[in-house]
Design an enzyme around this catalytic site. Structure first.
Site, PDB file in Angstrom:
ATOM      1  N   GLU A   1      60.487  39.536   8.834  1.00 46.92           N
ATOM      2  CA  GLU A   1      60.025  38.409   8.018  1.00 46.92           C
ATOM      3  C   GLU A   1      59.475  37.300   8.905  1.00 46.92           C
ATOM      4  O   GLU A   1      60.007  37.042   9.976  1.00 46.92           O
ATOM      5  CB  GLU A   1      61.206  37.813   7.256  1.00 46.92           C
ATOM      6  CG  GLU A   1      61.849  38.766   6.302  1.00 46.92           C
ATOM      7  CD  GLU A   1      63.120  38.187   5.691  1.00 46.92           C
ATOM      8  OE1 GLU A   1      63.369  36.982   5.850  1.00 46.92           O
ATOM      9  OE2 GLU A   1      63.838  38.966   5.059  1.00 46.92           O
TER      10      GLU A   1
ATOM     11  N   CYS B   1      58.004  30.271  11.390  1.00 46.79           N
ATOM     12  CA  CYS B   1      59.335  30.712  11.815  1.00 46.79           C
ATOM     13  C   CYS B   1      59.273  32.221  12.029  1.00 46.79           C
ATOM     14  O   CYS B   1      59.012  32.976  11.091  1.00 46.79           O
ATOM     15  CB  CYS B   1      60.336  30.358  10.716  1.00 46.79           C
ATOM     16  SG  CYS B   1      61.994  30.988  11.042  1.00 46.79           S
TER      17      CYS B   1
ATOM     18  N   CYS C   1      70.234  42.210  13.448  1.00 51.53           N
ATOM     19  CA  CYS C   1      70.933  41.334  14.383  1.00 51.53           C
ATOM     20  C   CYS C   1      72.336  41.889  14.561  1.00 51.53           C
ATOM     21  O   CYS C   1      72.878  42.512  13.651  1.00 51.53           O
ATOM     22  CB  CYS C   1      70.995  39.922  13.800  1.00 51.53           C
ATOM     23  SG  CYS C   1      71.733  38.689  14.884  1.00 51.53           S
TER      24      CYS C   1
ATOM     25  N   CYS D   1      77.103  36.729  11.933  1.00 55.69           N
ATOM     26  CA  CYS D   1      77.607  35.464  11.390  1.00 55.69           C
ATOM     27  C   CYS D   1      77.934  35.692   9.912  1.00 55.69           C
ATOM     28  O   CYS D   1      77.192  36.365   9.196  1.00 55.69           O
ATOM     29  CB  CYS D   1      76.553  34.359  11.529  1.00 55.69           C
ATOM     30  SG  CYS D   1      76.194  33.977  13.252  1.00 55.69           S
TER      31      CYS D   1
ATOM     32  N   CYS E   1      75.239  34.939   7.014  1.00 61.78           N
ATOM     33  CA  CYS E   1      73.830  35.271   7.262  1.00 61.78           C
ATOM     34  C   CYS E   1      73.497  36.684   6.773  1.00 61.78           C
ATOM     35  O   CYS E   1      74.294  37.608   6.924  1.00 61.78           O
ATOM     36  CB  CYS E   1      73.555  35.146   8.754  1.00 61.78           C
ATOM     37  SG  CYS E   1      71.853  35.509   9.214  1.00 61.78           S
TER      38      CYS E   1
ATOM     39  N   GLU F   1      68.671  37.455  17.177  1.00 62.80           N
ATOM     40  CA  GLU F   1      69.191  36.488  18.141  1.00 62.80           C
ATOM     41  C   GLU F   1      68.274  36.533  19.376  1.00 62.80           C
ATOM     42  O   GLU F   1      68.313  37.494  20.148  1.00 62.80           O
ATOM     43  CB  GLU F   1      70.644  36.864  18.504  1.00 62.80           C
ATOM     44  CG  GLU F   1      71.228  36.132  19.691  1.00 62.80           C
ATOM     45  CD  GLU F   1      71.090  34.607  19.637  1.00 62.80           C
ATOM     46  OE1 GLU F   1      71.366  33.998  18.591  1.00 62.80           O
ATOM     47  OE2 GLU F   1      70.671  34.034  20.655  1.00 62.80           O
TER      48      GLU F   1
ATOM     49  N   SER G   1      66.159  29.201  18.845  1.00 61.50           N
ATOM     50  CA  SER G   1      67.491  28.959  18.295  1.00 61.50           C
ATOM     51  C   SER G   1      68.458  30.057  18.720  1.00 61.50           C
ATOM     52  O   SER G   1      68.126  31.233  18.675  1.00 61.50           O
ATOM     53  CB  SER G   1      67.375  28.934  16.768  1.00 61.50           C
ATOM     54  OG  SER G   1      68.611  28.636  16.180  1.00 61.50           O
TER      55      SER G   1
ATOM     56  N   CYS H   1      67.065  33.297   6.039  1.00 57.42           N
ATOM     57  CA  CYS H   1      67.160  34.357   7.043  1.00 57.42           C
ATOM     58  C   CYS H   1      67.517  35.755   6.561  1.00 57.42           C
ATOM     59  O   CYS H   1      68.640  36.006   6.160  1.00 57.42           O
ATOM     60  CB  CYS H   1      68.216  33.957   8.053  1.00 57.42           C
ATOM     61  SG  CYS H   1      68.101  32.244   8.464  1.00 57.42           S
TER      62      CYS H   1
HETATM   63  N1  SAH Z   1      70.258  33.946  15.913  1.00 53.89           N
HETATM   64  C1  SAH Z   1      69.691  32.637  16.056  1.00 53.89           C
HETATM   65  C2  SAH Z   1      68.396  32.421  15.307  1.00 53.89           C
HETATM   66  C3  SAH Z   1      68.259  32.993  13.929  1.00 53.89           C
HETATM   67  S1  SAH Z   1      69.220  32.273  12.640  1.00 53.89           S
HETATM   68  C4  SAH Z   1      70.722  31.585  15.703  1.00 53.89           C
HETATM   69  O1  SAH Z   1      71.809  31.934  15.319  1.00 53.89           O
HETATM   70  O2  SAH Z   1      70.434  30.410  15.880  1.00 53.89           O
HETATM   71  C5  SAH Z   1      68.466  30.716  12.321  1.00 53.89           C
HETATM   72  C6  SAH Z   1      69.396  29.703  11.718  1.00 53.89           C
HETATM   73  O3  SAH Z   1      69.666  29.989  10.337  1.00 53.89           O
HETATM   74  C7  SAH Z   1      70.729  29.644  12.398  1.00 53.89           C
HETATM   75  O4  SAH Z   1      71.112  28.309  12.564  1.00 53.89           O
HETATM   76  C8  SAH Z   1      71.610  30.353  11.409  1.00 53.89           C
HETATM   77  O5  SAH Z   1      72.956  30.051  11.595  1.00 53.89           O
HETATM   78  C9  SAH Z   1      71.034  29.874  10.092  1.00 53.89           C
HETATM   79  N2  SAH Z   1      71.411  30.647   8.914  1.00 53.89           N
HETATM   80  C10 SAH Z   1      71.643  31.954   8.801  1.00 53.89           C
HETATM   81  N3  SAH Z   1      71.988  32.291   7.545  1.00 53.89           N
HETATM   82  C11 SAH Z   1      71.958  31.152   6.835  1.00 53.89           C
HETATM   83  C12 SAH Z   1      72.226  30.837   5.474  1.00 53.89           C
HETATM   84  N4  SAH Z   1      72.613  31.764   4.602  1.00 53.89           N
HETATM   85  N5  SAH Z   1      72.099  29.552   5.104  1.00 53.89           N
HETATM   86  C13 SAH Z   1      71.713  28.596   5.977  1.00 53.89           C
HETATM   87  N6  SAH Z   1      71.446  28.830   7.268  1.00 53.89           N
HETATM   88  C14 SAH Z   1      71.582  30.093   7.697  1.00 53.89           C
END
Ligand code: SAH
Length: 343
Positions: free
Chosen positions: A90, A103, A110, A114, A117, A156, A187, A329
């Site tokens: 995406e 973006c 990934c 998290c 996510c 990531e 990020s 994301c």
């Molecule tokens: N892996 C990297 C970059 C991709 S995620 C990182 O963790 O920074 C980009 C951002 O979106 C990160 O801050 C992540 O924590 C956030 N993110 C992921 N899922 C999300 C969600 N459901 N709602 C809001 N932010 C989210």
């Protein structure tokens, strides 16, 4: 084996050109065309047909097929691209007053997992090549003039460090897209050794760190990476990063109802970042069905914001864009691959 010209840095492209007995200026032409997002050698109109044929015998270009393009009521555009091996990624374009920000994704899937996510619901498939990252910017740039890039899509970036460096090199090369790294953000969820390596390079990009919790107990629950590199180790690396680069770090903090949004969390966060060259970006969590976390109420967001602000922390609340097109994301890729419906 054919060479992926889109993933070479400019010096490697020069070597390729000279190894094939071509004059040096050809490398500049090819590099420029790749930055313009061409999808075949035939579009390289200042290169003769016979040379284009030679090039396509020895090499190839990274091409993204647009599988879907969704336009949100707020103007946010989301592309679902298919890669040469059939995988999906995406890319999102957001319009801000200062221009269009794109973006991009850095991996297919990934492995950071998290808890809130959608990107890691099916694990990591593979890294993106430098060419696949550049092609996202170049392809979008053909339709919307891109003024800044954030590497905040699926994946990531610090888990794909070497390719990210080639991508950064190529995107900023004056012979190509010539984008100042001051307009690029990368990020990370907190891969400490790579933050330390990147610090030594003293690049002018903005490092974003997805913090999402100010203490190990809370962070361990929502970000497994914290068990490897805990908050103390991460913040030390961040302080070192700001000292080395003199660049402010942007801390992302996703507000999740009843998980990380109390006044106590805000106070702990303010203490953690005190005196640091830092900015905090508060983001109400985007609801992902499989994850089941809910965003904090507007009152709690306000309270969290005020607590940080009154303690001298630079803080903003990020506008939510594109929620009607699954712009959070990894949501669109996940829905497509699970055979689900979009919007
Ligand atoms: N892996 C990297 C970059 C991709 S995620 C990182 O963790 O920074 C980009 C951002 O979106 C990160 O801050 C992540 O924590 C956030 N993110 C992921 N899922 C999300 C969600 N459901 N709602 C809001 N932010 C989210």
């Amino acid at each position: 084996m054919k060479i992926d010209l889109s993933s070479l840095n400019f010096n490697e492209l020069k070597e390729f050109v000279s190894e094939n007995g071509l004059p040096a200026y050809r490398s500049e032409q090819i590099f420029r065309w790749i930055a313009r997002g061409v999808s075949s050698f035939d579009e390289m109109t200042d290169i003769s047909k016979s040379l284009r044929e030679t090039l396509s015998e020895k090499s190839y270009l990274t091409v993204l097929q647009t599988e879907k393009k969704l336009v949100s009521s707020d103007g946010t555009v989301k592309y679902l691209f298919t890669l040469a091996d059939g995988e999906h990624i995406e890319t999102v374009v957001m319009n801000y007053e200062h221009g269009n920000s794109v973006c991009i994704s850095s991996q297919v899937g990934c492995r950071m997992n998290c808890a809130f996510c959608a990107s890691s619901l099916k694990g990591l498939k593979r890294n993106l090549t430098a060419g696949e990252m550049l092609a996202q910017v170049a392809t979008v740039n053909r339709e919307y003039s891109v003024s800044s890039v954030v590497v905040m899509g699926i994946g990531e970036p610090m888990d794909n460090y070497d390719n990210i460096l080639v991508f950064l090199d190529n995107i900023s090369n004056p012979k190509g897209l010539a984008m100042s790294l001051r307009h690029v953000s990368v990020s990370t969820c907190g891969v400490v050794p790579k933050i330390n390596e990147l610090a030594k390079k003293k690049l002018q990009l903005t490092l974003s760190v997805s913090l999402h919790a100010p203490d190990n107990e809370t962070r361990n629950k929502i970000m497994p990476v914290n068990r490897k590199w805990n908050i103390e180790t991460l913040i030390e690396a961040c302080r070192n990063y700001t000292e080395e680069t003199k660049r402010r770090i942007s801390f992302e903090y996703t507000l999740i109802k009843d998980v990380n949004d109390s006044v106590n969390h805000a106070e702990t966060l303010a203490n953690l970042l005190r005196g640091m060259l830092a900015h905090v970006n508060l983001i109400p969590v985007n609801y992902v069905m499989e994850r089941g976390f809910y965003p904090s109420s507007p009152e709690n967001i306000r309270r969290f914001f005020d607590t940080l602000k009154s303690r001298g922390i630079n803080v903003t609340v990020r506008r939510t864009l594109g929620s009607d097109i699954n712009a959070a994301c990894g949501q669109l890729r996940h829905k497509t691959e699970s055979g689900g419906k979009n919007i």
